[in-house]
Design a protein around this motif. Sequence first.
Motif, mmCIF file in Angstrom:
data_model
loop_
_atom_site.group_PDB
_atom_site.id
_atom_site.type_symbol
_atom_site.label_atom_id
_atom_site.label_comp_id
_atom_site.label_asym_id
_atom_site.label_seq_id
_atom_site.Cartn_x
_atom_site.Cartn_y
_atom_site.Cartn_z
ATOM 1 N N GLU A 1 43.617 40.288 28.592
ATOM 2 C CA GLU A 1 45.057 40.552 28.471
ATOM 3 C C GLU A 1 45.599 41.223 29.721
ATOM 4 O O GLU A 1 46.747 41.643 29.766
ATOM 5 C CB GLU A 1 45.315 41.450 27.259
ATOM 6 C CG GLU A 1 44.941 40.802 25.932
ATOM 7 C CD GLU A 1 45.829 39.615 25.606
ATOM 8 O OE1 GLU A 1 47.032 39.801 25.476
ATOM 9 O OE2 GLU A 1 45.285 38.485 25.506
ATOM 10 N N GLU A 2 44.664 41.389 30.702
ATOM 11 C CA GLU A 2 45.011 42.012 31.979
ATOM 12 C C GLU A 2 45.502 43.435 31.818
ATOM 13 O O GLU A 2 46.393 43.909 32.519
ATOM 14 C CB GLU A 2 46.041 41.169 32.733
ATOM 15 C CG GLU A 2 45.478 39.812 33.093
ATOM 16 C CD GLU A 2 46.439 38.980 33.902
ATOM 17 O OE1 GLU A 2 47.594 39.391 34.049
ATOM 18 O OE2 GLU A 2 46.004 37.939 34.396
ATOM 19 N N HIS A 3 44.914 44.118 30.857
ATOM 20 C CA HIS A 3 45.184 45.539 30.727
ATOM 21 C C HIS A 3 44.003 46.297 31.340
ATOM 22 O O HIS A 3 42.915 45.769 31.473
ATOM 23 C CB HIS A 3 45.348 45.929 29.263
ATOM 24 C CG HIS A 3 46.577 45.337 28.661
ATOM 25 N ND1 HIS A 3 47.844 45.641 29.103
ATOM 26 C CD2 HIS A 3 46.739 44.430 27.676
ATOM 27 C CE1 HIS A 3 48.735 44.961 28.396
ATOM 28 N NE2 HIS A 3 48.087 44.220 27.524
ATOM 29 N N LEU B 1 40.639 43.176 26.270
ATOM 30 C CA LEU B 1 41.630 43.936 27.038
ATOM 31 C C LEU B 1 41.714 43.409 28.464
ATOM 32 O O LEU B 1 42.802 43.282 29.022
ATOM 33 C CB LEU B 1 41.265 45.422 27.039
ATOM 34 C CG LEU B 1 41.426 46.148 25.699
ATOM 35 C CD1 LEU B 1 40.878 47.569 25.806
ATOM 36 C CD2 LEU B 1 42.888 46.192 25.282
ATOM 37 N N ALA C 1 46.835 45.837 22.292
ATOM 38 C CA ALA C 1 46.944 45.906 23.757
ATOM 39 C C ALA C 1 48.407 45.760 24.180
ATOM 40 O O ALA C 1 48.908 46.501 25.034
ATOM 41 C CB ALA C 1 46.082 44.821 24.394
ATOM 42 N N ALA C 2 49.086 44.801 23.540
ATOM 43 C CA ALA C 2 50.494 44.591 23.882
ATOM 44 C C ALA C 2 51.338 45.811 23.538
ATOM 45 O O ALA C 2 52.355 46.081 24.165
ATOM 46 C CB ALA C 2 51.020 43.361 23.144
ATOM 47 N N ALA C 3 50.861 46.546 22.527
ATOM 48 C CA ALA C 3 51.609 47.732 22.101
ATOM 49 C C ALA C 3 51.248 48.966 22.925
ATOM 50 O O ALA C 3 51.713 50.062 22.633
ATOM 51 C CB ALA C 3 51.343 47.997 20.621
ATOM 52 N N GLY C 4 50.369 48.791 23.907
ATOM 53 C CA GLY C 4 50.130 49.913 24.808
ATOM 54 C C GLY C 4 48.713 50.442 24.854
ATOM 55 O O GLY C 4 48.421 51.333 25.647
ATOM 56 N N ARG D 1 44.565 42.107 20.484
ATOM 57 C CA ARG D 1 45.557 41.699 21.502
ATOM 58 C C ARG D 1 46.900 42.367 21.231
ATOM 59 O O ARG D 1 47.595 42.808 22.138
ATOM 60 C CB ARG D 1 45.717 40.176 21.484
ATOM 61 C CG ARG D 1 44.513 39.443 22.038
ATOM 62 C CD ARG D 1 44.817 37.967 22.285
ATOM 63 N NE ARG D 1 43.584 37.276 22.627
ATOM 64 C CZ ARG D 1 42.876 36.546 21.775
ATOM 65 N NH1 ARG D 1 43.286 36.392 20.528
ATOM 66 N NH2 ARG D 1 41.758 35.972 22.155
ATOM 67 N N LYS D 2 47.247 42.422 19.937
ATOM 68 C CA LYS D 2 48.526 43.033 19.578
ATOM 69 C C LYS D 2 48.521 44.525 19.937
ATOM 70 O O LYS D 2 49.521 45.069 20.429
ATOM 71 C CB LYS D 2 48.763 42.846 18.070
ATOM 72 C CG LYS D 2 50.158 43.079 17.619
ATOM 73 C CD LYS D 2 50.316 42.598 16.182
ATOM 74 C CE LYS D 2 51.529 43.233 15.539
ATOM 75 N NZ LYS D 2 51.556 43.037 14.102
ATOM 76 N N ARG E 1 45.255 50.863 26.111
ATOM 77 C CA ARG E 1 44.740 50.552 27.437
ATOM 78 C C ARG E 1 43.227 50.746 27.550
ATOM 79 O O ARG E 1 42.662 50.605 28.625
ATOM 80 C CB ARG E 1 45.429 51.437 28.487
ATOM 81 C CG ARG E 1 46.896 51.102 28.682
ATOM 82 C CD ARG E 1 47.030 49.726 29.376
ATOM 83 N NE ARG E 1 48.419 49.350 29.566
ATOM 84 C CZ ARG E 1 49.141 48.661 28.683
ATOM 85 N NH1 ARG E 1 48.592 48.283 27.531
ATOM 86 N NH2 ARG E 1 50.390 48.329 28.933
ATOM 87 N N ASN F 1 43.227 38.793 17.299
ATOM 88 C CA ASN F 1 44.693 38.865 17.388
ATOM 89 C C ASN F 1 45.182 40.301 17.232
ATOM 90 O O ASN F 1 46.148 40.721 17.882
ATOM 91 C CB ASN F 1 45.342 37.991 16.308
ATOM 92 C CG ASN F 1 45.128 36.521 16.575
ATOM 93 O OD1 ASN F 1 44.690 36.148 17.656
ATOM 94 N ND2 ASN F 1 45.412 35.691 15.572
#
Length: 913
Positions: free
Chosen positions: A903-905, A900, A869-872, A866-867, A874, A863
């Motif tokens: 998460e499609e990054h 990653l 990744a969501a925060a940028g 993922r967080k 890459r 988690n």
Amino acid sequence: MTRRLPATLPEAQPAEEPRMSEIVRTTLTTCPYCGTGCGVKAETRADGSVTVAGDPDHPANFGRLCVKGSALAETLVADGRLLHPEIEGRRVAWDEALDTVAERFGATIREHGPDAVALYVSGQILTEDYYVANKLMKGFVGSANIDTNSRLCMASSVAGHKRAFGTDTVPGAYEDLETADLVVLVGSNLAWCHPILFQRLSAAKVARPEMRVVTVDPRRTATAEIADLHLGLEPGTDVALFAGLLGHLERAGARDTEFVADHTSGLEAALEAAAPFTDLAEVTRVTGLAGADVAAFYDLFAATEKVVTVYSQGVNQSSAGTDKVNAIVNCHLLTGRIGREGLGPFSVTGQPNAMGGREVGGLANQLAAHLELADPVHRELVQGFWNSPAITATPGHKAVDLFDAVADGRVKALWIMATNPVDSLPDADRVKAAIAACPFVVVSDVMASTDTAELAHVLLPAQAWGEKDGTVTNSERRVSRQRGFMTPVGEAKPDWWALAEVARRLGWGEAFAWESAAAIFREHAALSGHRPEIARDFDISAFADLSDAGFDGLSPFQWPRRRGEAAANGPRRFFADGRFFTADGRGRFVATVHRAPRSTPSATLPFRLNTGRIRDQWHTMTRTGVAARLSGHIAEPFVEIAPDDAERLGITPASLVTVGNGRASVVVRALVTDRQRPGSVFVPIHWTDRFASAARVDALVAPETDPVSGQPESKATTVAVARFAAAWYGFAIGRTVPERIDGDYWARARIAGGERVELAGLVAPAAWSDVAVHLFGDGTSLTSFADARAGRFRLAAVRDGEVVGLLYVAPEPVEVARDWLIGHFEAGPIAAAEAVTLLAGRPGAEVEDPGRKVCSCFGTGANQIRKAAAAGCRSVAEVGERLGAGTNCGSCRPEIARLLAEEEHVVTPVAAE
Ligand code: SF4
């Protein structure tokens, strides 16, 4: 049984939390796990604590350690060690134990002949132990009934090398993986099974993005995260793939005409055998691969001079393992790509000293010093050197056959050393029954209580890593020292000492009179150079006169090191000159024919079962299972199954599954993933009856073997898969949990300050409080929430004002924030007042649930990644900068990359940048 150690053993500390007292000793030694053979720097502090780090000067790892190596200090724990010799469970003195072993072995030999006794040893023991065991059996007892668990690991590579090269030679060096332009990984999950080699490869790919990596494996493992092309072929079809490649290389003009003409033989027959795969369509039909992928691979291989082909258990553990090895080697011989920098076939061994065992003839069909049992000149050489009364010319029983011989009474006295065949051999229940029925069984082990040790008549306490002294050889032929830095616990002794003492009692004391591991190493080195006119690859006679001080200070070296020869400046390789060790000096092509695995899927057994390792555990977990950090990544046995198969069978993620066949069955957690091929499933090898109710997967594996190498087919057994009809699921954490847990399903794992347990049952118990009392003990008060109609119960057990256990029950797989709960337990005592908060099972919105553990070093969960990744974030590197994850041992980098990607990054390379 749990035993407490005396005060001689310091409490181990996690590597990242060293006590800050003064360092009193630094010892350079070698990791005892995989065949990478990483150098370890062990620092002992004034307070007795030990920390470990990578040895920056060791040529295998240059300071890196994977998570298992990093956690070595955490495995130096007191609990569970075998402290004293025992006979039938009774503590005895060493003299009595050794007298008993010698008497029983001697009587059996006198009455039934030398082949009625046997040794089953291990790639975990040191070369000096191996040397003594082999000398005793082959030269003095007069039987070749000594085999090793390395038979399960790399015997097919040994056999393939001998067919092609005349000797069991790994030609290259690790550096070749870094300097190659194309690395092909066949049946090798390098990322999890040889993590530091994988990191070296990953780093090389980052430095030279033009480097290409191809993975060939039915599973899309973590290793495929760095692959430019993944070939997820049908299990057991590697020969077809490489036979097709051989023909393609020939047609594409990639033959090294001069090399083949001057230095090889047998090409025509090999090409003829490969002819059925001339047509690409036939390759794709057999392998199940897409034609475009196969064509891309063939073209890439043909066009690239610097190719290294790495192969491991996916190749070796097969009823066609030897042919698979030769199908690969054929392609390197045809192109002359062998023995030079950045190219060659490269077998990587699973165990830390599989190679050392090969050097001393630890397999039942080998003689010492890479000499041949079947060759009378070689036998005479060894017998003369040993001045031994007998030397056998007849190969002994290979591992699977050996336990058949135990089962039918041909072998009546068996000494098992540093291995756990009750769990690790195919058809393991039959092996267990054979050992149980054997008239006399000796087990030498570090641990008091293993599934095999339970069956022993005599138990001999062995020295563990950190206590013992000797050498090991890694996959690139590099000999390194394992050095002791701790006082051996209890009465633990070196294995070579116990063997020599038994030899002395059998009347051969003069030949077994060493005072130290150094003296054995000198003899081993002298034998390797004895009568140098008989050519062989293995020669370390430069060390035959090494002093004790020289042995103490011995730096890692690659063999050969012939007498008078100076240390090489850089890696050493074989066969660049085109001279092989065959009778005519030519490398031999071998005509290989594709054969499907022995077992064929059927209506009742429709799946192929693949078995293997996970990232953070080792073998049957007798050592890694004690380290909480290593249980954090995967805490439970599981089956990987493809989504379509799971859906068809009504198997949902995280539910329980029965995998079975006529031999046995296991109950494991469902991991539904598209990394798994439809029609195949994967179950790890590590869980035993100590750690789970029914997860000894080798009990399912068919005892089918390769006809040349005798290596079992551990990756293609046929099985059925079905839902385990659990009426309830449970999750528990306890400060203490009983050694034997009642229940239809359970799996336990160590956490700091306690244990975690997954549970399930076919029928709900009469009272959940009874389950809690069974798990957490009497004298507890229970706080509970219950919704009987919904089948949900939550219990906190409190003793003396502290929470000592938590139990969560649900009619479906329990969904609680496990790592959050474990974090509370690991932080120290929990006041009873906190019970209500913990029974909620997950943190409030203001507290982060880290999720499933990904990075064991920093405790980072999925988690959190993922967080990030969501925060940028890459890239793996950016996640590392933000969270630390992946920046210590690096074992988790492929999983971070995969998260990653999910998460499609954008995913950047796995290696540290
Ligand atoms: Fe040990 Fe890991 Fe190195 Fe293997 S890769 S030798 S397990 S530190």
